[in-house]
Design a protein around this motif. Structure first.
Motif, short mmCIF file in Angstrom:
data_model
loop_
_atom_site.label_atom_id
_atom_site.label_comp_id
_atom_site.label_asym_id
_atom_site.label_seq_id
_atom_site.Cartn_x
_atom_site.Cartn_y
_atom_site.Cartn_z
N THR A 76 -6.32 17.71 -1.62
CA THR A 76 -5.02 17.11 -1.31
C THR A 76 -5.25 15.68 -0.85
O THR A 76 -6.05 15.43 0.05
N ASP A 77 -4.52 14.74 -1.53
CA ASP A 77 -4.68 13.35 -1.10
C ASP A 77 -3.71 13.05 0.04
O ASP A 77 -2.95 13.93 0.49
N GLY A 78 -3.74 11.80 0.54
CA GLY A 78 -2.92 11.43 1.69
C GLY A 78 -1.45 11.49 1.43
O GLY A 78 -0.65 11.49 2.38
N SER A 79 -1.04 11.54 0.17
CA SER A 79 0.38 11.62 -0.17
C SER A 79 0.83 13.03 -0.45
O SER A 79 1.97 13.26 -0.87
N GLY A 80 -0.06 13.99 -0.26
CA GLY A 80 0.31 15.38 -0.48
C GLY A 80 0.15 15.86 -1.90
O GLY A 80 0.49 17.01 -2.21
N ASN A 81 -0.33 15.01 -2.81
CA ASN A 81 -0.61 15.47 -4.17
C ASN A 81 -1.85 16.35 -4.13
O ASN A 81 -2.83 16.04 -3.43
N SER A 82 -1.85 17.44 -4.90
CA SER A 82 -2.97 18.37 -4.82
C SER A 82 -3.36 18.85 -6.21
O SER A 82 -2.56 18.85 -7.16
N ALA A 83 -4.64 19.30 -6.29
CA ALA A 83 -5.18 19.92 -7.50
C ALA A 83 -6.09 21.05 -7.05
O ALA A 83 -6.67 20.99 -5.96
N THR A 106 0.84 -1.20 0.00
CA THR A 106 0.00 0.00 0.00
C THR A 106 0.87 1.25 0.00
O THR A 106 2.09 1.19 0.22
N ILE A 107 0.21 2.40 -0.22
CA ILE A 107 0.92 3.68 -0.23
C ILE A 107 1.55 3.92 1.13
O ILE A 107 0.93 3.71 2.17
N GLY A 108 2.79 4.35 1.13
CA GLY A 108 3.52 4.63 2.37
C GLY A 108 4.67 3.67 2.52
O GLY A 108 5.07 2.98 1.58
N THR A 109 5.21 3.61 3.73
CA THR A 109 6.38 2.77 4.01
C THR A 109 5.95 1.51 4.74
O THR A 109 5.28 1.60 5.78
N THR A 110 6.34 0.36 4.19
CA THR A 110 6.07 -0.93 4.81
C THR A 110 7.40 -1.59 5.13
O THR A 110 8.32 -1.61 4.31
#
Length: 736
Positions: free
Chosen positions: A394-401, A300-304
């Motif tokens: 802004t999504d959970g990864s900091g991407n924005s529009a 998943t998104i993030g660090t595993t």
């Protein structure tokens, strides 16, 4: 152990007792010949009960020494000490190095295993007994001779070695770990020591200190033998443990800078694989490798964190981990509502409106966070003007529009203005105008008032007598305007100002009078009148000029009018004072003799009369008529004070003369015989002391009392003189 032989004792024919199966055994604590400090332990059974005291007789060839009786060290756990056994119960023959031995016994019971030990002996036997051992039971006679009740001989004992050697210092189990990188280890220990009651003939061992042992448990055995092939073993384990974990190297972290792992397109995850590492161990075989999560899983998104657990057959575990970071660099999708145009809400600098939130979506499957700049929520009041609302998803990864919509609000409302109330103001002091101040009108606007303009003038301006209209105009930023008006009326309320030309005038009373008739002009009591507009007529004085004023402070009030009918007054003060002294006349001087018998004279006179233009306050004197005056001249002073403190005085003399002589006393004439055998006589007398109205200065006798008088008549004179020199005398005779 000495093999026990049963000892059967035959009854001595002369004794009435029968001891059947009298038997026993003996053992030594050491079987090495010549060893001292040996203990010999015995047990025996009595053939039948015997209650009388008796003595046990022992003649032993296998030990020597006097020894000591030990009643507590017994043959075994089933035996008991003889009744009443005490260390002092042992006797021996010193001349025969201990033998025979005598032991005093108490009552004995059939079937009881009696036991005792003799300590401190020397072992004389090494292999067996070569002679019989005498053992008797009986009693000592009164002459000290032992008389046995029965006698038995102990058959020769054979020394049999059935005692195994012993080990001391047998090591405990030894645990060691394998040497680094190998499955073996060297073990060392201190070898055990073997000993035997006679001698150790050989010792064997399966391993020696310093041997190398492989992984696992190995038993080490030591065996000792004596000449009779008795043996003893000592065993312990050498345990070689593997505590060394396997060797394994995890892959490096994945998804860092320069090696990004992106989500699969349109997905919230990424399938990630890596090269499998190889594990090794110092003990071959039995290695298991487990990765959680496994290679090729969806991350998943993030660090595993991926954790590898590697274990060997000894359950030594090695773990390592690395991180897989899946980056989401796919921006959300956002759509804004349409633009809006509005008029301001009544009385407000804004217009309230509502709108729908933008629609959003994101590849992560989670709803993006939504923020706006400015931070507004529906419904919201937007200020007059144009406001651009920018929404950011802004999504959970900091991407924005972002998207934008505009709200425009127009101001169509005029300001509100409230003027002050009409103003009535007096002229400024000393002037025919007034500088008038007021608070500017209260004005407000749904947005803001940009200007507030007065006409013809603003606050703190000069206004002439009369009424002036002031108009204010309020203007907002949208050019919406509104006016209000009020009047300023200036009136003359200032009274004329009068000033006394001379202040604090002091006037004296007219001669011989208690008042002063004051002419204001002559006295300088004039005034000057001024007014901001102008006075009408001359000032008028009250009371009028030439009024009579008593002593004290007074005011003349002047009054004048101006053209507006304002009245001005001033009070001019002056003081009438009394500086005229009172008058008094004293009587003529007085001359008088002292009163009879007194040092003074009572003198009287007529009190003088005092006068003043106002009033006499006090008349005092240093003496009053009827006072007693001393001899000599005394001045009497009269002082008079009027009610304003003016003073006058007069005086006269009173002269008192002393014409009274002293009073002196003499005794009666004295007739006295001559003293015995003498032509003279000592004559004494006593009289009262002389007195005077002023005082006696001196008192003398022509012949003193106690003087020797010759035969005949002698005159004696006493003389007294007072303080003023007046003299008095008296005389008496002495007839001897």
């Amino acid at each position: 152990v000495i093999s026990a032989n049963r000892v059967d004792l035959s009854l001595d024919q002369k004794d009435a007792f029968t001891y059947k199966t009298f038997q026993g055994e003996a053992k030594l604590s050491s079987y090495t010949g010549g060893v001292s400090g040996v203990t010999s332990t015995f047990y025996f059974y009595a053939g039948q009960p015997f209650s009388a005291p008796s003595t046990l007789y022992l003649n032993l060839s296998f030990v020597s020494g006097t020894g000591s009786l030990d009643c507590t060290t017994l043959y075994d756990g089933s035996s008991t000490a003889p009744p009443g056994c005490q260390p002092s119960d042992l006797g021996s023959s010193p001349s025969e190095n201990g033998n025979p031995y005598y032991i005093s016994l108490g009552p004995l019971t059939t079937g009881v295993k009696y036991s005792f030990s003799i300590t401190g002996l020397t072992n004389e036997a090494t292999s067996g007994l070569s002679s019989t051992q005498a053992i008797k039971i009986g009693k000592y006679t009164s002459g000290g001779v032992f008389e046995p009740w029965n006698t038995a001989t102990l058959a020769a004992w054979t020394l049999i070695d059935n005692q195994n050697p012993t080990f001391s210092g047998c090591p405990s189990d030894i645990s060691v770990n394998t040497a680094a990188g190998t499955n073996t280890q060297v073990a060392t220990w201190t070898p055990p020591t073997a000993s035997d009651n006679l001698a150790v003939t050989s010792v064997t061992n399966s391993h020696s200190p310093g041997d190398t042992f492989t992984f696992g448990t190995t038993q080490v055995t030591y065996t000792a033998y004596d000449a009779s092939l008795n043996q003893a073993t000592c065993s312990f384990n050498v345990i070689v443990s593997d505590i060394e974990p396997p060797t394994f190297t995890c892959p490096g972290n994945m998804g860092g800078p320069g090696d990004l792992v992106d989500t699969d397109p349109g997905m919230p995850t990424a399938v990630v694989s890596w090269t499998l590492p190889v594990a090794t161990d110092n003990v071959p075989g039995g290695i298991t490798v487990v990765a959680v999560p496994a290679r090729g899983s969806s991350f998943t998104i993030g660090t595993t964190t991926v954790t590898y657990t590697v274990s060997d057959s000894s359950n030594n575990v090695f773990t390592c981990n690395f991180q897989v970071t899946v980056s989401d660099r796919e921006a959300p999708v956002i759509t804004c509502p349409p633009n809006q145009a509005l008029n301001n809400d009544a009385g407000q600098p804004s217009a309230s409106t509502t709108w729908s939130l933008p629609t959003t979506s994101d590849n992560s499957g989670s709803s993006p966070s939504l923020s706006s700049s400015p931070a507004v929520t529906s419904p919201h009041a937007f200020n007059v003007g144009s406001t651009a609302v920018v929404y950011t998803a802004t999504d959970g990864s900091g991407n924005s529009a972002t998207c934008t919509f505009t709200v425009t609000v127009s101001d169509v409302e005029a300001p509100v203005i409230t003027c002050p109330a009409n103003i009535n103001s007096p002229t400024d002091p000393g002037l025919a105008i007034a500088v008038v101040f007021w608070n500017p009108p209260v004005s407000s606007d749904n947005v803001a008032v940009v200007s507030l303009t007065p006409s013809p003038v603003g606050p703190s301006s000069s206004f002439s007598l009369g009424t002036t209209t002031v108009t204010y105009t309020a203007l907002d930023a949208a050019a919406n305007a509104r006016t209000c008006s009020f009047t300023v009326t200036v009136v003359d309320q200032e009274a004329p100002v009068l000033t006394c030309n001379t202040g604090g005038v002091i006037l004296n009373t007219d001669p011989g009078q208690a008042f002063a008739a004051v002419n204001y002009a002559a006295a300088g009591l004039t005034v000057t009148a001024v007014d901001n507009v102008g006075v009408v007529g001359s000032p008028v004085a009250s009371p009028p000029s030439n009024t009579q004023f008593a002593v004290g402070s007074h005011n003349v009030v002047y009054t004048v009018l101006d053209s507006a009918g304002n009245t001005g007054t001033v009070s001019c003060s002056f003081t009438v004072q009394d500086i005229e002294n009172p008058t008094v006349s004293c009587p003529a001087p007085v001359t008088q003799n002292s009163d009879a018998g007194l040092p003074t004279a009572t003198v009287t006179w007529t009190v003088p009369a005092a006068n003043d233009n106002t009033a006499v306050a006090t008349l005092t004197s240093s003496f009053n008529p009827g006072a007693a005056f001393p001899v000599g001249t005394t001045t009497v002073i009269y002082n008079v004070t009027d009610i304003y403190g003016n003073l006058a005085s007069c005086s006269f003399d009173v002269t008192v003369s002393d014409n009274e002589i002293p009073v002196v006393s003499c005794p009666a004439n004295i007739v006295q015989s001559t003293d015995t055998g003498l032509p003279t006589a000592v004559v004494s007398w006593s009289v009262a002391v002389a007195t005077d109205n002023l005082g006696v200065a001196s008192e003398v006798e022509s012949i003193a009392s106690g003087t020797v008088f010759s035969v005949g008549i002698t005159s004696v004179t006493r003389t007294a003189i007072d303080v003023t020199g007046l003299v008095a005398t008296c005389t008496f005779t002495v007839n001897v």
